[in-house]
Design a protein around this motif. Structure first.
Motif, PDB file in Angstrom:
ATOM      1  N   HIS A 280       0.837  -1.202   0.000  1.00  0.00           N
ATOM      2  CA  HIS A 280       0.000   0.000   0.000  1.00  0.00           C
ATOM      3  C   HIS A 280       0.874   1.253   0.000  1.00  0.00           C
ATOM      4  CE1 HIS A 280      -3.288   2.717   0.907  1.00  0.00           C
ATOM      5  NE2 HIS A 280      -2.683   3.115   2.011  1.00  0.00           N
ATOM      6  N   PHE A 281       1.922   1.248   0.813  1.00  0.00           N
ATOM      7  CA  PHE A 281       2.798   2.417   0.892  1.00  0.00           C
ATOM      8  C   PHE A 281       3.637   2.575  -0.384  1.00  0.00           C
ATOM      9  CE2 PHE A 281       2.462   1.904   5.676  1.00  0.00           C
ATOM     10  CZ  PHE A 281       1.625   2.997   5.810  1.00  0.00           C
ATOM     11  N   ILE A 282       3.939   1.477  -1.064  1.00  0.00           N
ATOM     12  CA  ILE A 282       4.633   1.561  -2.353  1.00  0.00           C
ATOM     13  C   ILE A 282       3.736   2.275  -3.365  1.00  0.00           C
ATOM     14  CG2 ILE A 282       5.517   0.239  -4.307  1.00  0.00           C
ATOM     15  CD1 ILE A 282       6.408  -1.918  -2.326  1.00  0.00           C
ATOM     16  N   LYS A 283       2.451   1.867  -3.415  1.00  0.00           N
ATOM     17  CA  LYS A 283       1.504   2.480  -4.355  1.00  0.00           C
ATOM     18  C   LYS A 283       1.329   3.963  -4.085  1.00  0.00           C
ATOM     19  CE  LYS A 283      -1.237  -1.664  -5.362  1.00  0.00           C
ATOM     20  NZ  LYS A 283      -2.582  -2.302  -5.267  1.00  0.00           N
ATOM     21  N   LEU A 284       1.364   4.348  -2.814  1.00  0.00           N
ATOM     22  CA  LEU A 284       1.206   5.754  -2.451  1.00  0.00           C
ATOM     23  C   LEU A 284       2.479   6.563  -2.702  1.00  0.00           C
ATOM     24  CD1 LEU A 284      -0.780   5.502   0.921  1.00  0.00           C
ATOM     25  CD2 LEU A 284      -1.662   6.129  -1.325  1.00  0.00           C
ATOM     26  N   GLY A 285       3.572   5.886  -2.987  1.00  0.00           N
ATOM     27  CA  GLY A 285       4.830   6.575  -3.209  1.00  0.00           C
ATOM     28  C   GLY A 285       5.553   6.961  -1.937  1.00  0.00           C
ATOM     29  N   HIS A 286       5.157   6.341  -0.824  1.00  0.00           N
ATOM     30  CA  HIS A 286       5.783   6.666   0.457  1.00  0.00           C
ATOM     31  C   HIS A 286       7.105   5.931   0.652  1.00  0.00           C
ATOM     32  CE1 HIS A 286       1.653   7.922   2.318  1.00  0.00           C
ATOM     33  NE2 HIS A 286       2.063   8.706   1.344  1.00  0.00           N
ATOM     34  N   VAL A 287       7.315   4.885  -0.131  1.00  0.00           N
ATOM     35  CA  VAL A 287       8.549   4.108  -0.025  1.00  0.00           C
ATOM     36  C   VAL A 287       8.823   3.467  -1.380  1.00  0.00           C
ATOM     37  CG1 VAL A 287       7.366   2.006   0.748  1.00  0.00           C
ATOM     38  CG2 VAL A 287       9.773   2.357   1.351  1.00  0.00           C
ATOM     39  N   SER A 288      10.094   3.363  -1.744  1.00  0.00           N
ATOM     40  CA  SER A 288      10.447   2.736  -3.013  1.00  0.00           C
ATOM     41  C   SER A 288      10.350   1.221  -2.906  1.00  0.00           C
ATOM     42  CB  SER A 288      11.865   3.130  -3.416  1.00  0.00           C
ATOM     43  OG  SER A 288      12.816   2.546  -2.524  1.00  0.00           O
ATOM     44  N   GLU A 289      10.243   0.556  -4.039  1.00  0.00           N
ATOM     45  CA  GLU A 289      10.193  -0.905  -4.029  1.00  0.00           C
ATOM     46  C   GLU A 289      11.486  -1.476  -3.455  1.00  0.00           C
ATOM     47  OE1 GLU A 289       8.987  -2.870  -7.555  1.00  0.00           O
ATOM     48  OE2 GLU A 289       7.308  -1.527  -7.959  1.00  0.00           O
ATOM     49  N   GLU A 290      12.614  -0.848  -3.777  1.00  0.00           N
ATOM     50  CA  GLU A 290      13.894  -1.323  -3.265  1.00  0.00           C
ATOM     51  C   GLU A 290      13.968  -1.200  -1.747  1.00  0.00           C
ATOM     52  OE1 GLU A 290      18.718  -0.533  -3.879  1.00  0.00           O
ATOM     53  OE2 GLU A 290      17.231   0.755  -4.871  1.00  0.00           O
ATOM     54  N   LYS A 291      13.533  -0.055  -1.208  1.00  0.00           N
ATOM     55  CA  LYS A 291      13.552   0.145   0.254  1.00  0.00           C
ATOM     56  C   LYS A 291      12.553  -0.804   0.922  1.00  0.00           C
ATOM     57  CE  LYS A 291      14.468   2.411   4.160  1.00  0.00           C
ATOM     58  NZ  LYS A 291      14.123   3.853   4.291  1.00  0.00           N
ATOM     59  N   ALA A 292      11.401  -0.991   0.290  1.00  0.00           N
ATOM     60  CA  ALA A 292      10.394  -1.904   0.837  1.00  0.00           C
ATOM     61  C   ALA A 292      10.943  -3.321   0.931  1.00  0.00           C
ATOM     62  CB  ALA A 292       9.127  -1.874  -0.016  1.00  0.00           C
ATOM     63  N   GLN A 293      11.701  -3.741  -0.089  1.00  0.00           N
ATOM     64  CA  GLN A 293      12.300  -5.079  -0.065  1.00  0.00           C
ATOM     65  C   GLN A 293      13.328  -5.193   1.041  1.00  0.00           C
ATOM     66  OE1 GLN A 293      11.364  -7.824  -2.085  1.00  0.00           O
ATOM     67  NE2 GLN A 293      12.538  -8.757  -0.410  1.00  0.00           N
TER      68      GLN A 293
END
Length: 233
Positions: free
Chosen positions: A64-77
């Protein structure tokens, strides 16, 4: 390291948080995922923190936060890779009874329900507290437990085992977290829980009417209860 403690509400979330805080060398506070999105990875690597969630699916909030642009996919991983999951669960009958009284009392105002709401009506409520629009409380509880408690990478602990806080439970936590337990910390810690003893103080109502039983039995998956080896108490 992020120690993510998940549960359906009223399943021992804060008892588990308090147990981990008291027996392991970690940050004394607990956080929600959105609190740590901006933390440098070095900070997550050098300390152990607790993140609490009631989400029914392990990666739902992060996506959800990736879609909102609050965190990058790389940081999320990176966050996901540094997360160890523990799940607290409890027999659904006990969960629903506790949550019914908890919500009537309004301990969390956003979830408060009318004092005169019947228990059967409460069980049938759809789209509440993270549930899908057409999902009643029994269905949501089952989805939450299926997605967390039977995953191989999750340490799933029963409510009364958590409450007992035995060395066997502490050792299981230690093995899962790869952290050495410490003796009970010298300073007393306030519990992070809210609404404790609510069921005891409001328990005079007769909740499980024949109509409530009929609805519950029509929705509950007894094979799931057997799979997670839980009994009502």
């Amino acid at each position: 390291m992020i120690i993510q403690i998940s549960s359906h509400r009223r399943s021992g979330t804060h008892a588990l948080i308090d147990l981990v805080r008291s027996r392991f060398s970690i940050e004394n506070d607990f956080f929600h995922l959105e609190d740590v999105l901006d933390w440098p990875l070095a900070k997550l690597e050098e300390s152990s923190i607790i993140v609490k969630t009631h989400e029914p699916e392990p990666e739902k909030k992060l996506h959800h936060f990736i879609k909102l642009g609050h965190v990058s996919e790389e940081k999320a991983q990176d966050i996901s890779d540094k997360t160890i999951n523990i799940h607290a669960y409890r027999h659904p009958r006990n969960v629903f009874r506790s949550l019914y009284y908890f919500n009537i009392k309004g301990h969390e105002p956003v979830f408060q329900i009318p004092e005169k709401m019947l228990f059967l009506e409460f069980l049938k409520q759809e789209g509440v507290q993270d549930a899908d629009p057409n999902e009643n409380r029994v269905q949501f509880w089952q989805r939450c437990v299926r997605n967390w408690a039977i995953r191989e990478d999750v340490l799933a602990l029963k409510y009364y085992d958590i409450a007992s806080g035995t060395e066997e439970i502490v050792n299981a936590l230690s093995e899962h977290l790869q952290l050495a337990p410490v003796s009970h910390k010298g300073i007393s810690q306030e519990s992070t829980a809210i609404g404790r003893e609510t069921t005891k103080t409001m328990g005079g109502r007769s909740l499980w009417t024949s109509e409530s039983e009929l609805f519950y039995e029509g929705e509950i998956d007894h094979e799931l209860l057997q799979q997670i080896q839980i009994e009502e108490s």
